[in-house]
Scaffold this active site. Structure first.
Site, PDB file in Angstrom:
ATOM      1  N   HIS A 161       0.834  -1.199   0.000  1.00 46.75           N
ATOM      2  CA  HIS A 161       0.000   0.000   0.000  1.00 46.75           C
ATOM      3  C   HIS A 161       0.866   1.246   0.000  1.00 46.75           C
ATOM      4  O   HIS A 161       0.555   2.245  -0.654  1.00 46.75           O
ATOM      5  CB  HIS A 161      -0.930  -0.009   1.217  1.00 46.75           C
ATOM      6  CG  HIS A 161      -2.103   0.904   1.083  1.00 46.75           C
ATOM      7  ND1 HIS A 161      -2.185   2.111   1.736  1.00 46.75           N
ATOM      8  CD2 HIS A 161      -3.248   0.807   0.361  1.00 46.75           C
ATOM      9  CE1 HIS A 161      -3.326   2.696   1.430  1.00 46.75           C
ATOM     10  NE2 HIS A 161      -3.992   1.935   0.591  1.00 46.75           N
ATOM     11  N   HIS A 181      -5.032   5.955  -5.839  1.00 47.56           N
ATOM     12  CA  HIS A 181      -6.177   6.613  -5.221  1.00 47.56           C
ATOM     13  C   HIS A 181      -6.693   7.730  -6.133  1.00 47.56           C
ATOM     14  O   HIS A 181      -6.038   8.124  -7.087  1.00 47.56           O
ATOM     15  CB  HIS A 181      -5.817   7.190  -3.857  1.00 47.56           C
ATOM     16  CG  HIS A 181      -5.661   6.155  -2.784  1.00 47.56           C
ATOM     17  ND1 HIS A 181      -4.470   5.518  -2.552  1.00 47.56           N
ATOM     18  CD2 HIS A 181      -6.552   5.629  -1.909  1.00 47.56           C
ATOM     19  CE1 HIS A 181      -4.628   4.654  -1.561  1.00 47.56           C
ATOM     20  NE2 HIS A 181      -5.880   4.698  -1.157  1.00 47.56           N
ATOM     21  N   HIS A 190      -7.264  -2.297  -4.917  1.00 48.62           N
ATOM     22  CA  HIS A 190      -7.415  -2.792  -3.552  1.00 48.62           C
ATOM     23  C   HIS A 190      -8.030  -4.190  -3.531  1.00 48.62           C
ATOM     24  O   HIS A 190      -7.725  -4.994  -2.639  1.00 48.62           O
ATOM     25  CB  HIS A 190      -8.240  -1.800  -2.723  1.00 48.62           C
ATOM     26  CG  HIS A 190      -7.485  -0.564  -2.349  1.00 48.62           C
ATOM     27  ND1 HIS A 190      -7.414   0.535  -3.176  1.00 48.62           N
ATOM     28  CD2 HIS A 190      -6.753  -0.251  -1.242  1.00 48.62           C
ATOM     29  CE1 HIS A 190      -6.676   1.472  -2.589  1.00 48.62           C
ATOM     30  NE2 HIS A 190      -6.258   1.018  -1.424  1.00 48.62           N
ATOM     31  N   HIS A 311     -14.568   5.948   3.139  1.00 52.00           N
ATOM     32  CA  HIS A 311     -13.217   5.391   3.087  1.00 52.00           C
ATOM     33  C   HIS A 311     -12.189   6.323   3.720  1.00 52.00           C
ATOM     34  O   HIS A 311     -11.505   5.953   4.681  1.00 52.00           O
ATOM     35  CB  HIS A 311     -12.813   5.081   1.640  1.00 52.00           C
ATOM     36  CG  HIS A 311     -11.353   4.783   1.493  1.00 52.00           C
ATOM     37  ND1 HIS A 311     -10.443   5.730   1.058  1.00 52.00           N
ATOM     38  CD2 HIS A 311     -10.636   3.663   1.758  1.00 52.00           C
ATOM     39  CE1 HIS A 311      -9.233   5.207   1.047  1.00 52.00           C
ATOM     40  NE2 HIS A 311      -9.318   3.944   1.466  1.00 52.00           N
ATOM     41  N   HIS A 315     -10.355   6.158   7.622  1.00 53.67           N
ATOM     42  CA  HIS A 315      -8.899   6.078   7.788  1.00 53.67           C
ATOM     43  C   HIS A 315      -8.453   7.067   8.868  1.00 53.67           C
ATOM     44  O   HIS A 315      -7.680   6.717   9.776  1.00 53.67           O
ATOM     45  CB  HIS A 315      -8.197   6.390   6.463  1.00 53.67           C
ATOM     46  CG  HIS A 315      -7.865   5.182   5.645  1.00 53.67           C
ATOM     47  ND1 HIS A 315      -6.797   4.369   5.913  1.00 53.67           N
ATOM     48  CD2 HIS A 315      -8.478   4.645   4.554  1.00 53.67           C
ATOM     49  CE1 HIS A 315      -6.742   3.388   5.031  1.00 53.67           C
ATOM     50  NE2 HIS A 315      -7.755   3.533   4.183  1.00 53.67           N
ATOM     51  N   PHE A 332      -1.647   6.949   4.238  1.00 58.62           N
ATOM     52  CA  PHE A 332      -1.657   5.827   3.313  1.00 58.62           C
ATOM     53  C   PHE A 332      -0.363   5.015   3.357  1.00 58.62           C
ATOM     54  O   PHE A 332      -0.371   3.813   3.108  1.00 58.62           O
ATOM     55  CB  PHE A 332      -1.926   6.313   1.894  1.00 58.62           C
ATOM     56  CG  PHE A 332      -3.341   6.775   1.675  1.00 58.62           C
ATOM     57  CD1 PHE A 332      -4.384   6.251   2.420  1.00 58.62           C
ATOM     58  CD2 PHE A 332      -3.648   7.740   0.717  1.00 58.62           C
ATOM     59  CE1 PHE A 332      -5.691   6.660   2.230  1.00 58.62           C
ATOM     60  CE2 PHE A 332      -4.949   8.166   0.515  1.00 58.62           C
ATOM     61  CZ  PHE A 332      -5.974   7.628   1.271  1.00 58.62           C
ATOM     62  N   HIS A 345     -11.050  -2.304   4.161  1.00 54.71           N
ATOM     63  CA  HIS A 345     -11.125  -2.414   2.706  1.00 54.71           C
ATOM     64  C   HIS A 345     -11.955  -3.600   2.252  1.00 54.71           C
ATOM     65  O   HIS A 345     -12.460  -3.610   1.122  1.00 54.71           O
ATOM     66  CB  HIS A 345      -9.725  -2.434   2.099  1.00 54.71           C
ATOM     67  CG  HIS A 345      -9.217  -1.058   1.813  1.00 54.71           C
ATOM     68  ND1 HIS A 345      -9.564  -0.374   0.675  1.00 54.71           N
ATOM     69  CD2 HIS A 345      -8.446  -0.225   2.542  1.00 54.71           C
ATOM     70  CE1 HIS A 345      -9.008   0.832   0.697  1.00 54.71           C
ATOM     71  NE2 HIS A 345      -8.329   0.949   1.828  1.00 54.71           N
TER      72      HIS A 345
END
Length: 587
Positions: A161, A181, A190, A311, A315, A332, A345
């Site tokens: 990632h 992204h 993902h 999403h 996070h 990230f 995810h």
């Protein structure tokens, strides 16, 4: 006549031999080495044409070559020779690359699992039993014990990632940093990561039916961090302590605690899910994100609804405010270090399937763009073999031999109401229109034009602007989800790659009452999490929000214009400029 028949038979045999030999050439090689030149592949194509001795239609070889080169250029893939240090946050450099360049490894093309193999059933994390939790914790413990030079190790898995989300790789045939992204790369990449991660875990404990859980945060019963993640090998100490159970998640989190009770927070979460999954996501681009292509000319930044929230927001909600980037989950580059990342995810991936099923009632939501379908990435499988896998390989989860446990979708019945009865709101907005026409000063700095000029408008305070609708009268067919009216907040530039959030409202009578998505006037939200390619590859973003249903509920679908309000929700919005707002129509 006999001679003619003989010639025909010889011709048929020649064709048969040519076709057979061509198939042998195409199917014989399954293992490739990076570095094989494009000329070698071109030679194979020329050899095939020499054998067949044919051409198709009137298409010239030059035209075919141009199309093939354009296709190859637009396909997104990483250049595995270019992994380098990345900058996930201003002033912070990290090196997430594998110990040995993957460009030196042989790879194979992806093969679907045997259709007769066990179906892996992914269950909601709050519904699994103690036996499953013990099995999952054991698998993660083994994964964490593996050395870093093993691509199956937990840190190597986490760093995938980091690599693909911070621009550590450049694109193939380009110097453009690659990140997955803020575009239609988000969902399929993902899915690929979870697919291989899941199979590695199962292999480590000898269970070919093992499946990852999903954090069911779109269901009230799953709106807390599942207990399985607070002890044992699934713990991450870099989480926000105040958000541990029994705290209800805030799907529209803006780094501030709202102090709401559980019932009120759940109500807001349900309304947000309705907007992000239903009314605001009625076309593929609105849900999936903008069509990112390879090379300089193919770049775009336009996240889909679910990527932005919940999403991005979750996070940040999960990561700790004690760390500068809210690591682990809040950045990230570090998010994959928290085992809950994979449950988070898992639910995002599940919602992709839910959305496809919902949209199937109205139109075909499948992406048929061949450049998207042919885009590919590389992952190690459970045997540590490097695999090249394309997006077209992951669009059907049945072929991937996994499925999701069926759970309720309570947000389908959470369509938010207007904050003010539409007739009353209309009278108030008419007064605002009169003031606007008289060019009188209004609260919240209104603008006479929805285009904010060559330097844009800084989002250091609330912006309110009147936006013209190009199509006042649309046919019933156009309105029935075949042509979606879309508000575009365009030219969004974050001067520093920092956390930014602002909410968007339509025909809001009083912005001070606009708490969040529990009111119909809420059109959507923009959430920026640093991705780590700043300042090398920082571009302007667009936010696209579907508003057809919203306008109907506000009884504004026949109006010539609408009032749009942008409300900053984060301190760093002062570093944001916006070029303007317009209306588009997407079929």
């Amino acid at each position: 006549m006999e001679v003619g028949c003989g010639l025909l038979n010889r011709e048929a045999r020649r064709w048969g031999f040519g076709v057979t030999l061509t198939l042998m050439l195409c199917l014989s090689v399954r293992v490739y080495i990076h570095g094989v030149s494009e000329d070698q592949y071109a030679f194979m194509g020329d050899l095939k044409n020499m054998i067949l001795g044919i051409s198709v239609g009137e298409i010239s070889p030059q035209h075919h070559d141009v199309d093939a080169k354009k296709h190859a250029k637009n396909v997104v893939s990483p250049n595995l020779t270019t992994c380098h240090e990345s900058v996930p946050l201003p002033g912070l450099s990290v090196y997430c690359c594998p110990p040995k360049p993957e460009s030196e490894e042989p790879f194979i093309d992806f093969q679907f699992p045997d259709p007769s193999s066990p179906l892996r059933l992914r269950r909601a994390a709050h519904l699994v039993d103690d036996d499953y939790i013990a099995k999952y914790r054991n698998a993660v413990s083994i994964m964490k014990s593996l050395p870093y030079d093993d691509p199956r190790s937990f840190l190597r898995q986490a760093n995938l990632h980091c690599i693909y989300c911070t621009g550590a790789y450049k694109q193939k045939n380009s110097d453009i940093p690659l990140h997955v992204h803020r575009s239609w790369l988000f969902f399929p990449w993902h899915r690929m990561m979870l697919y291989f991660h899941e199979r590695i875990l199962g292999s480590l404990i000898g269970d070919d039916s093992f499946a990852l859980p999903f954090w069911n945060w779109d269901n009230p019963d799953g709106m807390v961090i599942p207990e399985m993640y607070v002890t044992g090998s699934l713990v991450d100490t870099d989480r926000e302590n105040s958000h541990l159970p029994p705290q209800v998640v805030d799907l529209n989190y803006n780094l501030q605690e709202k102090g709401l009770g559980p019932e009120e927070q759940i109500k807001i979460n349900m309304a947000l899910m309705y907007t992000q999954m239903v009314s605001g996501a009625k076309t593929t681009e609105l849900f999936m994100g903008c069509p990112y292509k390879g090379g300089e000319g193919g770049f775009c930044e336009g996240p889909g609804t679910i990527e932005l929230a919940p999403h991005n927001t979750l996070h940040d909600w999960t990561g700790t405010g004690l760390n500068p980037g809210r690591e682990d989950m809040g950045s990230f580059y570090s998010a994959g270090r928290d085992p809950i990342f994979y449950g988070h995810h898992g639910n995002v991936d599940r919602l992709w399937e839910v959305w496809r099923r919902l949209q199937g009632e109205y139109y075909n939501s499948e992406i048929t763009d061949t450049e998207w379908l042919d885009s590919y990435f590389f992952f190690h499988d459970e045997k540590s073999q490097l695999v090249r896998i394309k997006f077209q390989d992951v669009v059907n989860i049945t072929r991937l031999r996994y499925a999701y446990e069926e759970v309720e979708l309570p947000w389908l019945n959470a369509r938010p109401p207007p904050s003010v009865p539409p007739k009353i709101a209309r009278d108030i907005l008419k007064m605002r229109d009169l003031d606007h026409e008289n060019n009188q000063e209004l609260p919240s700095s209104p603008f006479l034009s929805a285009h904010f000029g060559p330097h844009g408008r800084t989002l250091d305070t609330t912006i309110r602007v009147k936006v013209h609708r190009p199509k006042k009268h649309r046919s019933k067919k156009q309105k029935d989800f075949k042509e979606e009216e879309v508000m575009v907040v365009y030219g969004i530039e974050v001067k520093e790659d920092s956390y930014v959030k602002f909410d968007v409202y339509v025909n809001a009578v009083d912005e001070t009452l606009m708490v969040g998505p529990e009111f119909r006037e809420f059109a959507g939200t923009f959430v920026n999490i640093p991705i780590g390619v700043w300042p090398v590859m920082r571009r302007k973003s667009n936010l696209k929000l579907g508003i057809s249903e919203l306008l109907q509920d506000l009884e504004a679908d026949e109006d010539e214009s609408i009032w749009v309000t942008l409300i900053p929700r984060a301190e760093d919005c002062m570093n944001v400029t916006i070029d303007g707002i317009r209306i588009e129509y997407i079929e």
